[in-house]
Structure formats: C-alpha cells, structure tokens
Design an enzyme around this catalytic site. Structure first.
Site, PDB file in Angstrom:
ATOM      1  CB  SER A   1      -0.904  -0.004   1.009  1.00 42.17           C
ATOM      2  OG  SER A   1      -1.925   1.003   1.224  1.00 42.17           O
TER       3      SER A   1
ATOM      4  CG  HIS B   1      -4.491  -0.771  -0.496  1.00 37.23           C
ATOM      5  ND1 HIS B   1      -4.071  -1.129   1.041  1.00 37.23           N
ATOM      6  CD2 HIS B   1      -4.925  -2.192  -0.712  1.00 37.23           C
ATOM      7  CE1 HIS B   1      -4.274  -1.978   1.399  1.00 37.23           C
ATOM      8  NE2 HIS B   1      -4.600  -2.757   0.459  1.00 37.23           N
TER       9      HIS B   1
ATOM     10  CG  ASP C   1      -5.664  -5.379   2.794  1.00 35.91           C
ATOM     11  OD1 ASP C   1      -5.926  -6.614   3.202  1.00 35.91           O
ATOM     12  OD2 ASP C   1      -5.588  -5.155   1.522  1.00 35.91           O
TER      13      ASP C   1
END
Length: 342
Positions: A15, A42, A134
C-alpha cells in the site's frame, strides 16, 4: 498449472510506500524464475494503473493486469486491476468486483487467502509497506497452510503499519529489508523440498466459504450458516449484521454479502460514519436555526410577538446545539479514528 513440489506461487501485498520495495524486488529477479508473481497494491477505484508498465521496466519479467479466467504462466507478474479483487484458482485467476475488504478493492487478504486455499505450501506471501493491517489475515492463512511468509522489516518501510501488524500475529519466516527479498524468493523457489502430503494442511471449509463470498457465489452468500458468530456490530457499508471471526489472535468481521474488516478497520469505518453523522446533524441544525430565525423575523414584522419569541427560542436552541457539534467536529480526538482509516 500442473502439481508442483516447488514453492512457485508468490503473492505480494503493498500500500502506501510500497512501490519502491516492489520495484526493488522485481529488479532483483532473474528472467528464468520458475514462479508466478501476483501483486495487489491499493489504488483508487477510478485510477488508471500504470503499475504493470512500471514493473516491466523495473525488471526482466513481463508484468500485466490479470484477466478473468486467464491461465497462470511461470515467470510472469500479474497485477490486480483497479476496483477488482484478484483471486487464484487451480491454474487460473479470477478478477471479481466483489465486496470490499478492509475498505479496499483490490484488497490483499482475498488474494492471499485464495492462494493459501488453492496452493497451500507452494505459496510465498509477502507484505510490504502500508498503513493499517490489510494482508495480516491473509498472511496468517498462508502460514496455516504450510506456506512461506516474508515481511518487509518495519524499520525499512516508509509506512510500517502493515508489516508491524503482520509480525504481531503471524510466525513469519523472514523479516528483512526490501533489498533482501528478491534473493529469498530466488532461493526458496529453486528448491524442490516440499513434501506436499505433509506440508499442505487439510482444506479449510471456512476459508473456502470466505473465498466463495468474495467471488460473489450466490449459493454461498444465501447460505444462513456463516463462518464465525454473529456480533453486535452492523456493517458500515450495507448495515447488515457482522459475523465475528477469530484467526488465532486476530479478530475479523464479515457481513452476509461479504464486506470484511479487521477490528481496527471496523473501528475506522465506524469513525467515518460518526463524522458523517455529525456533519449531517450540524447541517440540519444550521438549517433549522436559519428557518426558525426567518419565521421569527416575519412574526415580528407582523407584530405577532408570542410566535416571534417562540421561534427565536427555537433558533437559539438549534444554534447552541450546532455549536456543540461544531466543537466535536473540530476536536482532533473525534476525527482521529476516521483519519486512521484513510
């Protein structure tokens, strides 16, 4: 893809701050790599992703956006396209616009979980720089099925949350700097040392059901028997009941239609809902105060003193309530939870 005794499925999640280590990894891999790489980064839903082009230029392996039902080839890098989850099947991939997980689509956990369920010990899972958590549940799933787990050293990450959360709950095989990861991949994938019967654990029915929900399988979504136990929390996305799931020490939540959250992610989403509700109440009270004030002014002009006094009081009360909500909106403590979820 034929059965293999090698660890030839490499799944990578990143990310914020993850592009640089991802490029470092790709640059360090040779053209004859026997494994296939799958990448989730992401990105906003409406973004135009240039990541395959960037990765192709960074290293020797071709990188492309994954396509639904496409066969998996060794020595290729498959990137999740914006606004779609990337799931792995036996020898192919699924690209699905399923429910968001951890407020993301694509999300890292669905890729990791599907790799763990389908390929077991053949899987190498890697978590790079990023905010929040995540990838933690997915990395734990990979480890539980006999796979290899690698985490970028939090001290080496621009945003250490994702690596740090993964380390907190997963028995990680390697915690290393970004410069070391490519070498580990090359070393591990070139060994034919997996005893498949012993390394791959029994299929996990709950994991399989979660993957089917992520893939929008209607039969599984309609099944009243959900993994976990019903919680007292509602889904911030759809309002449905959230089921509570416990992966060892890691607490997660998922609703009937598949929206999923870690505990911290759920708290962040609730914070966003709270702020949205406060803004709505602030606007409504401002409008009520303005309307009551206009009615009072009109009543004064018509010498209706009793009505004017009543609506002036209503206007003052609405303004006082709006001022209280304004203070809450300006309070950093009120906004901190929502800020952590962004």
């Amino acid at each position: 893809m034929a059965p293999s005794s090698r660890r030839d499925i490499v799944v990578i999640g990143a990310s914020s701050g993850g592009l640089e280590p991802l490029m470092e990894i790709v640059a360090g891999l040779s053209f004859d790599l026997v494994a296939s790489l799958f990448v989730v980064v992401h990105v906003p839903a409406q973004a135009t992703s240039q990541l395959p082009h960037i990765l192709s230029r960074a290293g020797r392996l071709p990188a492309i956006h994954a396509k639904d039902s496409e066969a998996i080839l060794p020595g290729h890098i498959y990137v999740a396209p914006p606004d779609f989850h990337l799931l792995l099947c036996n020898g192919s991939m699924r690209i699905v616009r399923g429910p968001k997980e951890n407020n993301h689509r694509p999300a890292i956990d669905p890729l990791f979980r599907s790799a763990a369920q389908t390929y077991g010990a053949r899987t190498i899972g890697i978590v790079l720089s990023g905010m929040l958590d995540d990838g933690t549940a997915g990395l734990l799933a990979i480890k539980s099925r006999g796979g290899i787990t690698i985490v970028q050293d939090p001290k080496d990450a621009v945003f250490p949350d994702m690596p740090r959360n993964a380390l907190a709950v997963t028995p990680v095989d390697y915690c290393v700097s970004k410069e070391q990861i490519a070498g580990i991949i090359a070393d591990v994938t070139h060994k034919s040392d997996i005893q498949m019967e012993g390394a791959i654990k029994a299929s996990n029915d709950e994991m399989k059901e979660e993957i089917e929900i992520e893939a929008m399988t209607l039969e599984t979504i309609a099944d009243d028997e959900k993994p976990g136990a019903p919680s007292v929390n509602g889904c911030p996305d759809c309002g449905g009941t959230l089921w509570e799931l416990q992966d060892d020490q890691w607490l997660r939540f998922r609703c009937r239609v598949g929206h999923a959250y870690s505990a911290e992610g759920l708290l962040g989403s609730q914070g966003e809902s709270l702020e949205s509700a406060l803004w709505s109440a602030f606007r409504s009270l401002q409008e009520s105060a303005a309307l009551a004030r206009r009615i009072a002014e009109r009543a004064r002009r018509n010498q209706q003193d009793f009505a004017a006094a009543k609506f002036e009081k209503k206007s003052r009360r609405a303004e006082e309530q709006a001022a209280l909500i304004r203070e809450m909106l300006l309070d950093p403590e009120t906004k901190s939870v929502a800020a952590r979820a962004e």
